[in-house]
Design a protein around this motif. Sequence first.
Motif, PDB file in Angstrom:
ATOM      1  N   LEU A 208       0.832  -1.206   0.000  1.00  0.00           N
ATOM      2  CA  LEU A 208       0.000   0.000   0.000  1.00  0.00           C
ATOM      3  C   LEU A 208       0.867   1.257   0.000  1.00  0.00           C
ATOM      4  CD1 LEU A 208      -2.845   1.226   0.183  1.00  0.00           C
ATOM      5  CD2 LEU A 208      -2.635   1.121   2.683  1.00  0.00           C
ATOM      6  N   VAL A 209       1.940   1.250   0.798  1.00  0.00           N
ATOM      7  CA  VAL A 209       2.853   2.396   0.828  1.00  0.00           C
ATOM      8  C   VAL A 209       3.488   2.605  -0.546  1.00  0.00           C
ATOM      9  CG1 VAL A 209       4.994   3.282   1.813  1.00  0.00           C
ATOM     10  CG2 VAL A 209       3.305   2.188   3.300  1.00  0.00           C
ATOM     11  N   LEU A 210       3.891   1.518  -1.173  1.00  0.00           N
ATOM     12  CA  LEU A 210       4.503   1.620  -2.497  1.00  0.00           C
ATOM     13  C   LEU A 210       3.520   2.179  -3.525  1.00  0.00           C
ATOM     14  CD1 LEU A 210       6.612  -1.685  -2.724  1.00  0.00           C
ATOM     15  CD2 LEU A 210       7.461   0.665  -2.548  1.00  0.00           C
TER      16      LEU A 210
ATOM     17  N   ILE B 195       4.852   5.402  -5.447  1.00  0.00           N
ATOM     18  CA  ILE B 195       5.055   5.340  -6.897  1.00  0.00           C
ATOM     19  C   ILE B 195       4.138   6.324  -7.612  1.00  0.00           C
ATOM     20  CG2 ILE B 195       4.805   3.867  -8.936  1.00  0.00           C
ATOM     21  CD1 ILE B 195       5.605   1.491  -7.153  1.00  0.00           C
ATOM     22  N   ALA B 196       2.883   6.404  -7.155  1.00  0.00           N
ATOM     23  CA  ALA B 196       1.940   7.328  -7.787  1.00  0.00           C
ATOM     24  C   ALA B 196       2.334   8.784  -7.557  1.00  0.00           C
ATOM     25  CB  ALA B 196       0.532   7.082  -7.256  1.00  0.00           C
ATOM     26  N   THR B 197       2.965   9.064  -6.420  1.00  0.00           N
ATOM     27  CA  THR B 197       3.359  10.433  -6.104  1.00  0.00           C
ATOM     28  C   THR B 197       4.545  10.886  -6.944  1.00  0.00           C
ATOM     29  OG1 THR B 197       2.536  10.232  -3.830  1.00  0.00           O
ATOM     30  CG2 THR B 197       4.147  11.974  -4.262  1.00  0.00           C
ATOM     31  N   PHE B 198       5.517  10.012  -7.129  1.00  0.00           N
ATOM     32  CA  PHE B 198       6.767  10.415  -7.768  1.00  0.00           C
ATOM     33  C   PHE B 198       6.897   9.963  -9.228  1.00  0.00           C
ATOM     34  CE2 PHE B 198       7.725  10.384  -3.204  1.00  0.00           C
ATOM     35  CZ  PHE B 198       8.212  11.669  -3.067  1.00  0.00           C
ATOM     36  N   THR B 199       5.855   9.364  -9.766  1.00  0.00           N
ATOM     37  CA  THR B 199       5.852   9.006 -11.183  1.00  0.00           C
ATOM     38  C   THR B 199       4.530   9.458 -11.792  1.00  0.00           C
ATOM     39  OG1 THR B 199       4.810   6.816 -10.961  1.00  0.00           O
ATOM     40  CG2 THR B 199       7.197   6.944 -10.620  1.00  0.00           C
ATOM     41  N   LYS B 200       4.398   9.264 -13.076  1.00  0.00           N
ATOM     42  CA  LYS B 200       3.175   9.648 -13.771  1.00  0.00           C
ATOM     43  C   LYS B 200       2.202   8.481 -13.912  1.00  0.00           C
ATOM     44  CE  LYS B 200       5.297  13.393 -16.428  1.00  0.00           C
ATOM     45  NZ  LYS B 200       5.546  13.958 -17.788  1.00  0.00           N
TER      46      LYS B 200
ATOM     47  N   VAL C 163       0.144  -9.030  -4.961  1.00  0.00           N
ATOM     48  CA  VAL C 163       0.093  -9.465  -3.564  1.00  0.00           C
ATOM     49  C   VAL C 163      -0.963 -10.552  -3.378  1.00  0.00           C
ATOM     50  CG1 VAL C 163      -0.376  -8.716  -1.195  1.00  0.00           C
ATOM     51  CG2 VAL C 163       0.919  -7.236  -2.737  1.00  0.00           C
ATOM     52  N   GLY C 164      -2.104 -10.386  -4.064  1.00  0.00           N
ATOM     53  CA  GLY C 164      -3.183 -11.359  -3.899  1.00  0.00           C
ATOM     54  C   GLY C 164      -2.818 -12.740  -4.378  1.00  0.00           C
TER      55      GLY C 164
ATOM     56  N   GLY D  17      -4.671   4.370  -9.380  1.00  0.00           N
ATOM     57  CA  GLY D  17      -5.619   3.267  -9.513  1.00  0.00           C
ATOM     58  C   GLY D  17      -5.023   2.088 -10.246  1.00  0.00           C
ATOM     59  N   VAL D  18      -4.261   2.373 -11.288  1.00  0.00           N
ATOM     60  CA  VAL D  18      -3.596   1.307 -12.043  1.00  0.00           C
ATOM     61  C   VAL D  18      -2.614   0.558 -11.147  1.00  0.00           C
ATOM     62  CG1 VAL D  18      -2.043   0.821 -13.965  1.00  0.00           C
ATOM     63  CG2 VAL D  18      -3.877   2.506 -14.237  1.00  0.00           C
ATOM     64  N   ILE D  19      -1.812   1.311 -10.389  1.00  0.00           N
ATOM     65  CA  ILE D  19      -0.827   0.683  -9.501  1.00  0.00           C
ATOM     66  C   ILE D  19      -1.529  -0.150  -8.432  1.00  0.00           C
ATOM     67  CG2 ILE D  19       1.064   1.120  -7.898  1.00  0.00           C
ATOM     68  CD1 ILE D  19       1.571   3.731  -9.359  1.00  0.00           C
TER      69      ILE D  19
END
Length: 474
Positions: A11-13, A17-22, A36-37, A26-28
């Motif tokens: 969840l942290v990742l 990733i969403a914060t520092f990339t484009k 994980v599932g 939702g996709v991530i």
Amino acid sequence: MSDQVISIIGLVLVFVIATFTKVHMGVIAIVAAFVVGTAVAGESADELFAGFPGDLFVVLVGVTLLFAIAKNNGTVDWLVQASTRAVRGRIALIPWVMFLITGALTASGAVVPGAVGIMAPIGMGFAVRHKINPILMGLLIINGASAGGFSPISIFGTITNGVVQREDLPGSEGMLFLTSFLFNLALSVVVFFLFGGRKLLGRRAETVTGKPAAEGREGGGDGGAGVPAQATAADRTPAPTPDGTSGATATATAPAPAPAPAPAPAAVGVEEEVLRLDPVRALTVLGVISLAVGSLAFDLDVGLMAFVVSAVLCLVSPASAKGAVERCAWPTVLLVCGIVMYVSLMDKMGTIKWAGESVSDLGTPLVSALLICVIGGVVSAFASTTGILGALIPLAVPFLAGGEIGAIGMISALAISSSVVDSSPFSTSGALTVASAPEEMRDTVFRRLMAWGLSMTVIAPLATWVILVIPGQL
């Protein structure tokens, strides 16, 4: 490393990733749920899809479709004009009109970023026309969206109250809405005087005048005021091009029309035509009212009702539907559904219960409550409030189930702490406001909103903790 810790790291990742990339969050989140599932929890594809929130998908798409149609047919612009006339051109009241309209939109079910996306360009137009600080206008629009965002039929309210009901916690939909509205109202009063509102007191603008807008747009399909009905082709002089020419080179040899008398200058700003309440706009207003009444009085599904109203409007005025589906808040839909899908997986893995018990083990319930609110504010300032609410409130459920902290006050504090930071330019509402600002002022607006939004990550949790959480233990 336990499965629960792995799911939290995932969840942290997602947020990092969403914060520092484009890459869209939702996709991530959907990718993380799949990885994980299957690799950690041993879930099948069918079991993963069971966590996809189909009911929330219908609400988000239905409501954003309805408000895209309302924008297309000019209902939103009519509402703004009517509100400006209602305050009789008092400039100091215009930002408050934007606050109330945006709050009414979100309280009626509009997604917060969607309402800000509709109102921010209109509000910034008012700011330029009437020389209002764009920071003042932008923050009142964002705060207005947050103020109405926790009504029982709103997206934020639906997510928050749904978690409370599902986990059988003590809750009050009315209290959540009231506390959020009052907090944002008080915050907006501070914003008003801090960013030049005092200078607006006593100033007046010329209200909209003239004949009703031409109805050649099939119910106001473009949603704007249009070209005045009495204008001629000669009046429509092309705007200057970047090189300073008029852009009318092709018609330079045509006879010049006789000069028209110069119009009398307006008191402040530019006159615009009156948009009247035509049958299509009246039907749209009636549809939104029916949506609210049906949801509150008859417990009908908001999303399904929004689709019904949208379908009727499309049949009555096809021009209103042009491009509406494309303007649905698809990024928000994907974000919410992805985050909820991942959180549902975490719930199946026992992560939510484990994390809540770990927070409770800190030993001091009040400190734990403050920590959760601060986390909600900081993360939400760099991501989506909708996604944060779907992730953090479930994590706080086991902590609240112990009864050491009042659930109603804690949920309200967490909701407010996670929503008032939407003014950050890294959050959706803040980014929309920066994009709507005049180009020459965008850097300034960005810096000011960043400073304000980051300050809210500390001020809002502390304030709500003192006002809402501590009294619950007394």
